[in-house]
Scaffold this motif. Structure first.
Motif, mmCIF file in Angstrom:
data_model
loop_
_atom_site.group_PDB
_atom_site.id
_atom_site.type_symbol
_atom_site.label_atom_id
_atom_site.label_comp_id
_atom_site.label_asym_id
_atom_site.label_seq_id
_atom_site.Cartn_x
_atom_site.Cartn_y
_atom_site.Cartn_z
ATOM 1 N N LEU A 73 3.586 -1.614 5.715
ATOM 2 C CA LEU A 73 3.820 -0.270 6.227
ATOM 3 C C LEU A 73 4.331 -0.299 7.662
ATOM 4 N N ARG A 74 3.760 -1.176 8.458
ATOM 5 C CA ARG A 74 4.214 -1.304 9.844
ATOM 6 C C ARG A 74 5.699 -1.669 9.894
ATOM 7 N N ALA A 75 6.103 -2.599 9.033
ATOM 8 C CA ALA A 75 7.511 -3.006 9.000
ATOM 9 C C ALA A 75 8.400 -1.869 8.502
ATOM 10 N N ASP A 76 7.927 -1.147 7.488
ATOM 11 C CA ASP A 76 8.727 -0.063 6.925
ATOM 12 C C ASP A 76 8.957 1.052 7.939
ATOM 13 N N LEU A 77 7.918 1.350 8.734
ATOM 14 C CA LEU A 77 8.012 2.443 9.699
ATOM 15 C C LEU A 77 8.571 2.008 11.054
ATOM 16 N N GLY A 78 8.656 0.716 11.282
ATOM 17 C CA GLY A 78 9.087 0.237 12.586
ATOM 18 C C GLY A 78 8.061 0.488 13.671
ATOM 19 N N ALA A 106 -1.611 2.484 17.514
ATOM 20 C CA ALA A 106 -1.822 3.922 17.337
ATOM 21 C C ALA A 106 -0.756 4.563 16.455
ATOM 22 N N GLY A 107 0.374 3.892 16.302
ATOM 23 C CA GLY A 107 1.436 4.445 15.476
ATOM 24 C C GLY A 107 1.086 4.533 14.002
ATOM 25 N N LEU A 108 0.023 3.851 13.576
ATOM 26 C CA LEU A 108 -0.399 3.901 12.180
ATOM 27 C C LEU A 108 -1.489 4.936 11.925
ATOM 28 N N ASP A 109 -2.004 5.571 12.971
ATOM 29 C CA ASP A 109 -3.168 6.428 12.800
ATOM 30 C C ASP A 109 -2.883 7.648 11.925
ATOM 31 N N TRP A 110 -1.675 8.210 12.000
ATOM 32 C CA TRP A 110 -1.373 9.346 11.136
ATOM 33 C C TRP A 110 -1.424 8.921 9.668
ATOM 34 N N SER A 111 -0.855 7.774 9.347
ATOM 35 C CA SER A 111 -0.881 7.278 7.967
ATOM 36 C C SER A 111 -2.307 6.977 7.523
ATOM 37 N N ARG A 112 -3.098 6.427 8.424
ATOM 38 C CA ARG A 112 -4.496 6.153 8.087
ATOM 39 C C ARG A 112 -5.238 7.437 7.759
ATOM 40 N N ALA A 113 -5.074 8.432 8.606
ATOM 41 C CA ALA A 113 -5.749 9.704 8.367
ATOM 42 C C ALA A 113 -5.249 10.345 7.075
ATOM 43 N N ARG A 114 -3.981 10.201 6.785
ATOM 44 C CA ARG A 114 -3.403 10.764 5.556
ATOM 45 C C ARG A 114 -4.069 10.158 4.327
ATOM 46 N N VAL A 115 -4.320 8.863 4.338
ATOM 47 C CA VAL A 115 -4.940 8.198 3.196
ATOM 48 C C VAL A 115 -6.401 8.617 3.054
ATOM 49 N N VAL A 116 -7.109 8.724 4.160
ATOM 50 C CA VAL A 116 -8.497 9.192 4.119
ATOM 51 C C VAL A 116 -8.557 10.600 3.531
ATOM 52 N N LEU A 117 -7.668 11.460 3.980
ATOM 53 C CA LEU A 117 -7.627 12.847 3.503
ATOM 54 C C LEU A 117 -7.284 12.914 2.024
ATOM 55 N N ALA A 118 -6.290 12.139 1.599
ATOM 56 C CA ALA A 118 -5.873 12.164 0.194
ATOM 57 C C ALA A 118 -6.983 11.671 -0.715
ATOM 58 N N ALA A 119 -7.689 10.629 -0.298
ATOM 59 C CA ALA A 119 -8.793 10.106 -1.107
ATOM 60 C C ALA A 119 -9.868 11.167 -1.276
ATOM 61 N N ARG A 120 -10.219 11.823 -0.185
ATOM 62 C CA ARG A 120 -11.255 12.851 -0.256
ATOM 63 C C ARG A 120 -10.810 14.017 -1.129
ATOM 64 N N ALA A 121 -9.575 14.455 -0.965
ATOM 65 C CA ALA A 121 -9.076 15.586 -1.744
ATOM 66 C C ALA A 121 -9.058 15.287 -3.235
ATOM 67 N N ALA A 122 -8.856 14.015 -3.597
ATOM 68 C CA ALA A 122 -8.812 13.620 -5.005
ATOM 69 C C ALA A 122 -10.188 13.246 -5.546
ATOM 70 N N GLY A 123 -11.223 13.337 -4.713
ATOM 71 C CA GLY A 123 -12.573 13.014 -5.166
ATOM 72 C C GLY A 123 -12.863 11.535 -5.251
ATOM 73 N N LEU A 124 -12.081 10.727 -4.539
ATOM 74 C CA LEU A 124 -12.297 9.279 -4.530
ATOM 75 C C LEU A 124 -13.230 8.884 -3.396
ATOM 76 N N ALA A 125 -13.748 7.678 -3.465
ATOM 77 C CA ALA A 125 -14.563 7.141 -2.379
ATOM 78 C C ALA A 125 -13.708 6.981 -1.121
#
Length: 276
Positions: free
Chosen positions: A150-155, A160-179
């Motif tokens: 992901l780091r390579a894909d986004l440049g 800190a540049g990955l924090d938005w993607s990290r938060a997005r994954v945490v949010l998506a997991a919760r919204a889908a009822g995953l751990a």
């Protein structure tokens, strides 16, 4: 079974599938889950050997859960991995790399007949579709980032540049009822102090647990993600109050609690049992 009621692993240890002796050591290292890797850590000319060695390992149930990270799903190697591994009694779950669409999950779920699946999001497209992927099929038990790709894909250059993607994954997991997802690997196996700092940051973002690439990283991850005595005491107070008076309410210290707060408190106490 809900995400809150499932036991939450804290440590996931990768081992290359073409090195059976390393896999054997990983099974004794104390991780909650061992991930045998057939993808990035295995050279192309070693893929067939890694697949055969892993099939031999999983011909009977191992002493702890073993997941296998297969090769990319839309490749001949990935197809060969699935054909070789899916009948095996020792396989606990599949980890699917470079997932970019819900269709990849549903197709694999049809082949895997209920076997737990975990999706790795490693590109901008995968992150953009995080929730759709997370909700694609009941067989999907978790999502996580593959931060190197992901780091390579986004440049991205700075952490800190990955924090938005990290938060997005945490949010998506919760919204889908995953751990809650586990953090991606920390690549410097000798920088244990840096690993501890990174785990603390990941915990603040909502991750629980982390993948490791060396046994020395396991106790650092475990310590970072275990709740403190203060957190345990707070969780006990919340659960006691909820049992006495169901519904939203304010504690004597002014903190508002509701169903989501109570669920988080139960998760804290589940993790706290690992301290004993």
């Amino acid at each position: 079974m809900t995400a809150e009621s499932e036991p939450l692993p804290l440590t996931w240890l990768y081992a290359p599938g073409d090195r059976p002796s390393v896999v054997a050591k990983a099974l004794r290292a104390g991780a909650d889950v061992v991930i045998v890797d057939l993808e990035d850590s295995v050279a192309r000319e070693r893929k067939e050997y890694a697949r055969a060695a892993t099939a031999e390992l999983l011909s009977e149930p191992p002493p702890l859960p073993v997941h296998v990270r297969v090769n990319a799903l839309d490749t001949p190697q990935g197809d060969a991995d699935l054909r070789s591994l899916l009948p095996l009694p020792g396989l606990s779950a599949l980890r699917l790399p470079k997932v970019t669409s819900p269709a990849q999950i549903t197709r694999t779920a049809q082949r895997a007949a209920g076997l737990p699946l975990y999706a790795l999001l490693e590109s901008a497209l995968g992150i953009e579709r995080a929730y759709a992927i997370a909700a694609a099929d009941p067989s999907l038990r978790g999502i996580a980032l593959g931060e190197t790709d992901l780091r390579a894909d986004l440049g991205v250059r700075e952490e800190a540049g990955l924090d938005w993607s990290r938060a997005r994954v945490v949010l998506a997991a919760r919204a889908a009822g995953l751990a809650p997802p586990a953090q991606s690997v920390y690549p410097d196996v000798r920088d244990l102090a840096g690993l501890a700092v990174s785990c603390a940051h990941g915990r603040s973002l909502g991750f629980i647990g982390r993948a490791a690439i060396h046994p020395d990283q396991l106790p650092v991850i475990e310590h970072a993600y275990l709740p403190s005595l203060e957190e345990i005491a707070s969780a006990e107070e919340i659960i006691k109050a909820a049992a006495t008076e169901p519904g939203a309410q304010a504690l004597p210290n002014g903190r508002l609690i509701d169903t989501a707060v109570v669920a988080a408190a139960h998760r804290t106490l589940a993790l706290a049992r690992r301290r004993t």
